[in-house]
Design a protein around this motif. Sequence first.
Motif, mmCIF file in Angstrom:
data_model
loop_
_atom_site.group_PDB
_atom_site.id
_atom_site.type_symbol
_atom_site.label_atom_id
_atom_site.label_comp_id
_atom_site.label_asym_id
_atom_site.label_seq_id
_atom_site.Cartn_x
_atom_site.Cartn_y
_atom_site.Cartn_z
ATOM 1 N N ILE A 120 -15.887 0.325 -4.720
ATOM 2 C CA ILE A 120 -15.539 -1.063 -4.431
ATOM 3 C C ILE A 120 -14.310 -1.431 -5.266
ATOM 4 N N PRO A 121 -13.254 -1.975 -4.639
ATOM 5 C CA PRO A 121 -12.057 -2.322 -5.420
ATOM 6 C C PRO A 121 -12.266 -3.575 -6.264
ATOM 7 N N VAL A 122 -11.442 -3.708 -7.284
ATOM 8 C CA VAL A 122 -11.400 -4.932 -8.075
ATOM 9 C C VAL A 122 -10.718 -5.992 -7.209
ATOM 10 N N ILE A 123 -11.299 -7.169 -7.150
ATOM 11 C CA ILE A 123 -10.746 -8.241 -6.330
ATOM 12 C C ILE A 123 -10.093 -9.260 -7.259
ATOM 13 N N THR A 124 -8.851 -9.580 -6.964
ATOM 14 C CA THR A 124 -8.105 -10.532 -7.790
ATOM 15 C C THR A 124 -7.592 -11.671 -6.916
ATOM 16 N N VAL A 125 -6.995 -12.653 -7.551
ATOM 17 C CA VAL A 125 -6.377 -13.763 -6.848
ATOM 18 C C VAL A 125 -4.920 -13.396 -6.578
ATOM 19 N N LEU A 126 -4.490 -13.535 -5.332
ATOM 20 C CA LEU A 126 -3.111 -13.235 -4.951
ATOM 21 C C LEU A 126 -2.433 -14.529 -4.518
ATOM 22 N N ASN A 127 -1.310 -14.849 -5.147
ATOM 23 C CA ASN A 127 -0.496 -15.968 -4.709
ATOM 24 C C ASN A 127 0.340 -15.462 -3.539
ATOM 25 N N VAL A 128 0.014 -15.870 -2.319
ATOM 26 C CA VAL A 128 0.690 -15.320 -1.145
ATOM 27 C C VAL A 128 2.121 -15.825 -0.993
ATOM 28 N N ASP A 129 2.495 -16.860 -1.730
ATOM 29 C CA ASP A 129 3.877 -17.336 -1.679
ATOM 30 C C ASP A 129 4.803 -16.465 -2.525
ATOM 31 N N VAL A 142 -3.489 -8.457 0.805
ATOM 32 C CA VAL A 142 -3.730 -7.984 -0.562
ATOM 33 C C VAL A 142 -2.508 -7.235 -1.072
ATOM 34 N N LYS A 143 -2.450 -7.121 -2.380
ATOM 35 C CA LYS A 143 -1.426 -6.322 -3.034
ATOM 36 C C LYS A 143 -2.147 -5.382 -3.990
ATOM 37 N N PRO A 144 -2.276 -4.107 -3.623
ATOM 38 C CA PRO A 144 -2.984 -3.193 -4.518
ATOM 39 C C PRO A 144 -2.233 -2.992 -5.824
ATOM 40 N N ASP A 145 -2.989 -2.786 -6.884
ATOM 41 C CA ASP A 145 -2.422 -2.574 -8.201
ATOM 42 C C ASP A 145 -1.836 -1.160 -8.301
ATOM 43 N N ILE A 146 -1.012 -0.944 -9.280
ATOM 44 C CA ILE A 146 -0.492 0.391 -9.560
ATOM 45 C C ILE A 146 -1.676 1.323 -9.792
ATOM 46 N N ASP A 147 -1.636 2.480 -9.183
ATOM 47 C CA ASP A 147 -2.694 3.504 -9.307
ATOM 48 C C ASP A 147 -4.049 3.029 -8.791
ATOM 49 N N TYR A 148 -4.066 2.067 -7.878
ATOM 50 C CA TYR A 148 -5.322 1.580 -7.306
ATOM 51 C C TYR A 148 -6.132 2.721 -6.693
ATOM 52 N N TRP A 149 -5.447 3.714 -6.186
ATOM 53 C CA TRP A 149 -6.066 4.813 -5.432
ATOM 54 C C TRP A 149 -6.805 5.817 -6.319
ATOM 55 N N VAL A 186 0.841 -1.196 0.000
ATOM 56 C CA VAL A 186 0.000 0.000 0.000
ATOM 57 C C VAL A 186 0.879 1.250 0.000
ATOM 58 N N PHE A 187 1.885 1.268 0.853
ATOM 59 C CA PHE A 187 2.775 2.426 0.960
ATOM 60 C C PHE A 187 3.467 2.721 -0.376
ATOM 61 N N TYR A 188 4.015 1.696 -1.011
ATOM 62 C CA TYR A 188 4.757 1.903 -2.257
ATOM 63 C C TYR A 188 3.864 2.240 -3.452
ATOM 64 N N GLU A 189 2.597 1.853 -3.415
ATOM 65 C CA GLU A 189 1.694 2.117 -4.540
ATOM 66 C C GLU A 189 0.857 3.387 -4.377
ATOM 67 N N THR A 190 1.045 4.111 -3.268
ATOM 68 C CA THR A 190 0.239 5.296 -3.007
ATOM 69 C C THR A 190 1.146 6.516 -2.877
ATOM 70 N N PRO A 191 0.901 7.573 -3.650
ATOM 71 C CA PRO A 191 1.735 8.779 -3.524
ATOM 72 C C PRO A 191 1.647 9.370 -2.113
ATOM 73 N N ALA A 192 2.746 9.937 -1.658
ATOM 74 C CA ALA A 192 2.816 10.496 -0.304
ATOM 75 C C ALA A 192 1.760 11.567 -0.066
ATOM 76 N N GLU A 193 1.431 12.350 -1.091
ATOM 77 C CA GLU A 193 0.435 13.408 -0.899
ATOM 78 C C GLU A 193 -0.990 12.864 -0.804
ATOM 79 N N ILE A 194 -1.183 11.599 -1.145
ATOM 80 C CA ILE A 194 -2.500 10.964 -1.086
ATOM 81 C C ILE A 194 -2.638 10.104 0.179
ATOM 82 N N LEU A 195 -1.598 9.368 0.533
ATOM 83 C CA LEU A 195 -1.681 8.432 1.663
ATOM 84 C C LEU A 195 -1.506 9.170 2.984
ATOM 85 N N LYS A 196 -2.580 9.268 3.731
ATOM 86 C CA LYS A 196 -2.538 9.896 5.055
ATOM 87 C C LYS A 196 -1.946 8.928 6.070
#
Length: 170
Positions: free
Chosen positions: A128-137, A105-112, A34-44
């Motif tokens: 509502i976000p798009v829900i995908t399958v995440l391989n947790v390994d 979860v792993k948000p997609d690029i520009d999810y925000w 979440v931190f890496y995919e969200t710009p600092a000015e957006i992520l509170k």
Amino acid sequence: KLPESMKDKPILTISVVLPCGFEHDYFIRTAESVFYETPAEILKEIVIVDDASAPPLEQSWSEAAAAEFGVKYVRLNEPAGLIGAKQAGAEAATGDIIVFFDCHVKPDIDYWVPYVREISENYKRAVIPVITVLNVDTWTQPHRPAKGSGMSKCYLTFDAEFKWTNDKTP
């Protein structure tokens, strides 16, 4: 980076709430993603709600280390369940928009972008976000559809009307 269409509008901030119960193996990767995919000015902030995990999640990722990623912890000493943990996270959140993700979860690029755009246009929207399958390994999404590939999106109005939309719907 903000899309051109959003540069002349007031910037809304996002608080991402992660309700986590016994998800020691995933919550750090989720918060970092979440931190890496969200710009600092957006992520509170990223609010990690520890729903009475044993041992407490904070023992896996110290408050000081987590703070570097904009994380704050809310610890529930008695299990509250998913809805109770989300409620506790919402009460602790200080951003203009509250986004709820599962703790694995792993948000997609520009999810925000859809959150900020849609709610900027109409604050009554629930996005509502798009829900995908995440391989947790491997922390990959093997079957994630390509952007603009016709994926359906929906939302509910506050009078409980269900609507389908796309990214260009005002």
